[in-house]
Design an enzyme around this catalytic site. Structure first.
Site, PDB file in Angstrom:
ATOM      1  CG  ASP A  38      -2.253  -0.606   0.979  1.00 27.40           C
ATOM      2  OD1 ASP A  38      -2.476  -1.081  -0.133  1.00 27.40           O
ATOM      3  OD2 ASP A  38      -3.089  -0.608   1.908  1.00 27.40           O
ATOM      4  CE  LYS A  60      -7.739   0.505  -2.663  1.00 27.31           C
ATOM      5  NZ  LYS A  60      -8.905  -0.094  -1.988  1.00 27.31           N
ATOM      6  CG  MET A 172      -9.353   7.553   6.052  1.00 17.56           C
ATOM      7  SD  MET A 172     -10.113   6.061   5.329  1.00 17.56           S
ATOM      8  CE  MET A 172     -11.023   5.427   6.754  1.00 17.56           C
TER       9      MET A 172
END
Length: 243
Positions: A38, A60, A172
């Site tokens: 990742d 991502k 997030m």
């Protein structure tokens, strides 16, 4: 005749500092035939793998370019049957807002043996900024909330968490800073201590502390960005509160 036994290890890479990886995760990387890693996994961890290990970036970047989840799942299937031992290396802990279990379930459906190796979550690295997740007589629990749900909205759990004295950790949530602040202001809790910590375990980490009604200004004035955690509650300013 194919003698390869397909295996998937879903591995937590920890909060950024490569030295915070577990011994079990280190062994998994050393034995990997393929590593799917990742954006938040330290590149230094790839050095633990053998020279002939295939390393594929499937990151991502928040609100930016990303590898579609369907493509990642397809790679898990192809590489597991092609080369055998696949490590899916994910930042933090794969089962905390990391979609790790989705990948485990998919692999099992494809007849792939699965293993899980947890990692240190980024919220556990907040201690580097003297922010304990809990503290006696201050916070009896931790409420971990996603700032952005699948549909793009802010989690309704935030309003429930505000009814307790829990430490609230928002993952997030940087794009939702204004909405988070407004939620607290509307409930008469705009003066609640808040901290924003970026790259919590790394030497170049940045952080700021203040009160939640000023959250947007705090982020902008200190040029904070992803990856960062928003911490709301008395523990965010525990040194100045005299506990």
């Amino acid at each position: 005749m194919n003698l390869i036994s397909p295996v998937l290890y879903v591995v937590g890479a920890g909060p950024g500092d490569p030295e915070l990886i577990t011994v079990k995760a280190q062994k998994a990387l050393q034995n990997a035939n393929v590593i799917l890693y990742d954006n938040l996994a330290s590149r230094e961890l790839l050095d633990l793998a053998s020279e002939d290990c295939e390393k594929i970036y499937v990151g991502k970047k928040p609100y930016g370019e990303y590898t579609p989840q369907e493509e990642i799942l397809n790679l898990i299937k192809i590489k597991a049957y092609e080369k055998g031992n696949v490590v899916r290396l994910k930042g933090g802990d794969p089962f905390i807002f990391g979609r790790g279990f989705e990948e485990v379930l998919y692999a099992r459906e494809q007849g792939i043996e699965t293993h899980f190796i947890p990692g240190i979550s980024s919220m556990q690295a907040l201690g580097f900024e003297d922010i304990p997740l809990t503290h006696r007589s201050v916070s009896e629990s931790v409420w971990v909330v996603t700032g952005t749900k699948k549909d793009g909205s802010l989690s309704d759990d935030l309003k429930l968490a505000m009814q307790s004295n829990a430490t609230v950790i928002v993952y997030m949530g940087m794009k939702k800073a204004a909405q988070i602040a407004e939620t607290y202001i509307l409930q008469g809790q705009g003066d609640t201590p808040v901290a924003v910590v970026q790259n919590a375990s790394l030497p170049h980490r940045k952080s700021v502390k203040g009160i939640v009604k000023n959250l947007v200004k705090l982020i902008e004035d200190n040029q904070l960005t992803h990856p960062a955690l928003i911490v709301i509650g008395k523990v965010a300013d525990i040194e100045n509160l005299g506990y």
